[in-house]
Enzyme design. Structure first.
Site, PDB file in Angstrom:
ATOM      1  N   ARG A 198      10.517   3.749  17.814  1.00 14.60           N
ATOM      2  CA  ARG A 198      10.374   2.708  16.800  1.00 14.60           C
ATOM      3  C   ARG A 198      11.542   1.737  16.820  1.00 14.60           C
ATOM      4  O   ARG A 198      12.679   2.098  17.133  1.00 14.60           O
ATOM      5  CB  ARG A 198      10.265   3.347  15.399  1.00 14.60           C
ATOM      6  CG  ARG A 198       9.053   4.236  15.193  1.00 14.60           C
ATOM      7  CD  ARG A 198       7.782   3.432  15.063  1.00 14.60           C
ATOM      8  NE  ARG A 198       7.815   2.569  13.911  1.00 14.60           N
ATOM      9  CZ  ARG A 198       7.323   2.926  12.710  1.00 14.60           C
ATOM     10  NH1 ARG A 198       6.754   4.109  12.542  1.00 14.60           N
ATOM     11  NH2 ARG A 198       7.365   2.090  11.698  1.00 14.60           N
TER      12      ARG A 198
ATOM     13  N   ASP B 117      -0.514  -5.325   7.849  1.00 17.20           N
ATOM     14  CA  ASP B 117      -1.438  -6.336   8.349  1.00 17.20           C
ATOM     15  C   ASP B 117      -0.886  -6.936   9.642  1.00 17.20           C
ATOM     16  O   ASP B 117       0.318  -7.205   9.753  1.00 17.20           O
ATOM     17  CB  ASP B 117      -1.608  -7.466   7.319  1.00 17.20           C
ATOM     18  CG  ASP B 117      -2.036  -6.944   5.967  1.00 17.20           C
ATOM     19  OD1 ASP B 117      -3.180  -6.484   5.844  1.00 17.20           O
ATOM     20  OD2 ASP B 117      -1.210  -6.989   5.023  1.00 17.20           O
TER      21      ASP B 117
ATOM     22  N   ASP C 233       0.139   5.385   0.563  1.00 14.37           N
ATOM     23  CA  ASP C 233      -0.962   6.230   1.037  1.00 14.37           C
ATOM     24  C   ASP C 233      -0.681   7.719   0.988  1.00 14.37           C
ATOM     25  O   ASP C 233       0.417   8.170   1.332  1.00 14.37           O
ATOM     26  CB  ASP C 233      -1.269   5.922   2.516  1.00 14.37           C
ATOM     27  CG  ASP C 233      -1.791   4.517   2.740  1.00 14.37           C
ATOM     28  OD1 ASP C 233      -2.454   3.979   1.848  1.00 14.37           O
ATOM     29  OD2 ASP C 233      -1.520   3.960   3.827  1.00 14.37           O
TER      30      ASP C 233
ATOM     31  N   ASN D  82       0.908  -7.336  12.712  1.00 15.20           N
ATOM     32  CA  ASN D  82       1.930  -6.534  13.378  1.00 15.20           C
ATOM     33  C   ASN D  82       2.358  -5.406  12.444  1.00 15.20           C
ATOM     34  O   ASN D  82       3.260  -5.559  11.625  1.00 15.20           O
ATOM     35  CB  ASN D  82       3.139  -7.404  13.738  1.00 15.20           C
ATOM     36  CG  ASN D  82       4.212  -6.624  14.476  1.00 15.20           C
ATOM     37  OD1 ASN D  82       3.928  -5.644  15.148  1.00 15.20           O
ATOM     38  ND2 ASN D  82       5.455  -7.054  14.325  1.00 15.20           N
TER      39      ASN D  82
ATOM     40  N   TRP E  93      -7.348   6.121  15.857  1.00 16.94           N
ATOM     41  CA  TRP E  93      -5.960   6.548  15.733  1.00 16.94           C
ATOM     42  C   TRP E  93      -5.739   7.856  14.967  1.00 16.94           C
ATOM     43  O   TRP E  93      -4.674   8.477  15.082  1.00 16.94           O
ATOM     44  CB  TRP E  93      -5.129   5.470  15.034  1.00 16.94           C
ATOM     45  CG  TRP E  93      -5.561   5.189  13.612  1.00 16.94           C
ATOM     46  CD1 TRP E  93      -6.489   4.285  13.205  1.00 16.94           C
ATOM     47  CD2 TRP E  93      -5.088   5.832  12.421  1.00 16.94           C
ATOM     48  NE1 TRP E  93      -6.635   4.317  11.837  1.00 16.94           N
ATOM     49  CE2 TRP E  93      -5.779   5.255  11.334  1.00 16.94           C
ATOM     50  CE3 TRP E  93      -4.149   6.826  12.158  1.00 16.94           C
ATOM     51  CZ2 TRP E  93      -5.558   5.649  10.010  1.00 16.94           C
ATOM     52  CZ3 TRP E  93      -3.931   7.226  10.845  1.00 16.94           C
ATOM     53  CH2 TRP E  93      -4.634   6.625   9.785  1.00 16.94           C
TER      54      TRP E  93
ATOM     55  N   GLU F  71       0.841  -1.200   0.000  1.00 20.30           N
ATOM     56  CA  GLU F  71       0.000   0.000   0.000  1.00 20.30           C
ATOM     57  C   GLU F  71       0.876   1.249   0.000  1.00 20.30           C
ATOM     58  O   GLU F  71       1.935   1.276   0.639  1.00 20.30           O
ATOM     59  CB  GLU F  71      -0.908  -0.011   1.225  1.00 20.30           C
ATOM     60  CG  GLU F  71      -1.967   1.073   1.250  1.00 20.30           C
ATOM     61  CD  GLU F  71      -2.980   0.829   2.376  1.00 20.30           C
ATOM     62  OE1 GLU F  71      -3.402  -0.336   2.553  1.00 20.30           O
ATOM     63  OE2 GLU F  71      -3.324   1.797   3.072  1.00 20.30           O
TER      64      GLU F  71
ATOM     65  N   GLU G   7      -3.016  10.353   3.081  1.00 22.16           N
ATOM     66  CA  GLU G   7      -4.161  10.401   3.986  1.00 22.16           C
ATOM     67  C   GLU G   7      -4.205  11.749   4.694  1.00 22.16           C
ATOM     68  O   GLU G   7      -3.181  12.225   5.201  1.00 22.16           O
ATOM     69  CB  GLU G   7      -4.062   9.289   5.040  1.00 22.16           C
ATOM     70  CG  GLU G   7      -4.104   7.887   4.467  1.00 22.16           C
ATOM     71  CD  GLU G   7      -3.851   6.819   5.505  1.00 22.16           C
ATOM     72  OE1 GLU G   7      -4.668   5.891   5.612  1.00 22.16           O
ATOM     73  OE2 GLU G   7      -2.827   6.921   6.215  1.00 22.16           O
TER      74      GLU G   7
ATOM     75  N   ILE H 274       3.865  -2.398  10.557  1.00 22.92           N
ATOM     76  CA  ILE H 274       5.131  -1.674  10.462  1.00 22.92           C
ATOM     77  C   ILE H 274       4.931  -0.580   9.423  1.00 22.92           C
ATOM     78  O   ILE H 274       5.058  -0.806   8.212  1.00 22.92           O
ATOM     79  CB  ILE H 274       6.293  -2.600  10.051  1.00 22.92           C
ATOM     80  CG1 ILE H 274       6.404  -3.780  11.018  1.00 22.92           C
ATOM     81  CG2 ILE H 274       7.606  -1.810  10.003  1.00 22.92           C
ATOM     82  CD1 ILE H 274       7.348  -4.867  10.548  1.00 22.92           C
TER      83      ILE H 274
END
Length: 333
Positions: A325, A181, A156, A183, A250, A154, A158, A185
């Site tokens: 992260r 999907d 994006d 977990n 979120w 994907e 947004e 990342i």
């Protein structure tokens, strides 16, 4: 000779005076200048003043020119020629040459390209909903989620809704082979815009080639994601999507503010659809458009300067710089 010299001196003097005054109170200064010079002087003053008004406008806005405009190379196509409704068709309508999607408590809405692509330039103009839009996502993106559920790619763009008095956040993101999907990342970068995206339409685009992904806002590159390895770059064909939906968990300040349906419906308007590139079944010789003057890809020096201006002044988050992260999962950083 003397007249010519005086003419040149006058121009230099005017240039100096304008430069020293207009950056503080341009409108007041130009008004005074026009009212205090005779008509014969204004014959050569007016063109000069026009030039400086345009220059000062550019300086005060601060946005540098990218010098190259990839959207001008791709023709606009009718929505029905390239796209179809995907979901929430009852929340879609055409209005003044624009596709209008809306979200209310019952549903959002989305559209999808009629065929998948393996590379290309994908753009649209969007006008966002004003006021309280917390929890609401307006998007334009590439994905193969329907072909590879649980293991998809994907790319994006947004727009993350906001609360009263705060700007929209534009988030770009890249997922590779299931990193979106389970977990998750993400490879998120977030910026604020140098204009109000609710006041009018602005062009947003993704250029996806075999060597890079470049995100554009009004032809200004805001992010370049190069292909550093096959493991960190989407290579499988993807469709083009647009949607408006509720992501209250979120979207706004990590879910602190939710969608408030007292302000429904929330609208997203799209027009100026552009697709130029290689469909999944195109010949192997097909090449996507370039995002720069060089056919080999990358960005020109002027485009890089424009991108760095955006990142210096408007970037508010970069996953590569997030100390929370685990960067072993994002080796491209």
């Amino acid at each position: 000779m003397g007249t010519h010299f005086l003419f040149r001196v006058n121009h230099i003097a005017i240039y100096t005076i304008i430069c020293s005054h207009t950056l503080t109170q341009p409108s007041l200064y130009f008004s005074s200048l026009l009212n205090n010079h005779p008509p014969n002087t204004m014959a050569f003053l007016l063109p000069l003043l026009t030039f400086f008004m345009l220059t000062i406008s550019s300086l005060t806005n601060g946005q540098p020119s990218p010098g190259f405009y990839p959207s001008s190379k791709i023709p606009t196509i009718p929505f029905n020629q390239a796209y179809r409704s995907l979901w929430g068709s009852q929340h879609q309508r055409f209005e003044q040459n624009s596709l209008v999607l809306w979200l209310d408590k019952s549903s959002g809405s989305g559209f999808k390209s009629q065929r998948p692509y393996r590379s290309g330039y994908f753009g649209t103009a969007i006008k966002l909903h004003p006021g309280y839009t917390a929890g609401v996502i307006t998007s334009f993106y590439l994905s193969n989620n329907e072909d590879h559920p649980g293991n998809h790619d994907e790319v994006d763009i947004e727009f993350l809704g906001t609360t009263f008095g705060k700007p929209y956040t534009l988030q770009t993101n890249v997922y590779i082979r299931g990193s979106g999907d389970g977990n998750i990342i993400g490879r998120e970068e977030k910026i604020h815009l140098w204009f109000d995206p609710t006041k009018g339409f602005h062009n947003y685009a993704i250029l996806w080639s075999p060597i890079e992904i470049i995100f554009f806002v009004d032809d200004v590159p805001i992010r370049r994601y190069p292909r550093k390895s096959d493991a960190t770059f989407p290579l499988r064909p993807m469709y083009v999507y647009g949607s408006i939906w509720d992501a209250s968990s979120w979207a706004t300040e990590n879910g602190r503010y939710k969608a408030d349906y007292r302000y429904q419906p929330f609208y997203a308007r799209y027009n100026n659809f552009k697709i130029g590139g290689c469909a999944a079944n195109s010949a192997a010789s097909c090449r996507p458009p370039s995002g720069s003057p060089a056919r080999t890809g990358g960005l020109s020096r002027q485009q890089v300067a424009a991108m760095l201006w955006v990142q210096k002044n408007y970037k508010v988050y970069d996953y590569c710089r997030d100390p929370k992260r685990d960067h072993t999962q994002t080796p491209e950083c």
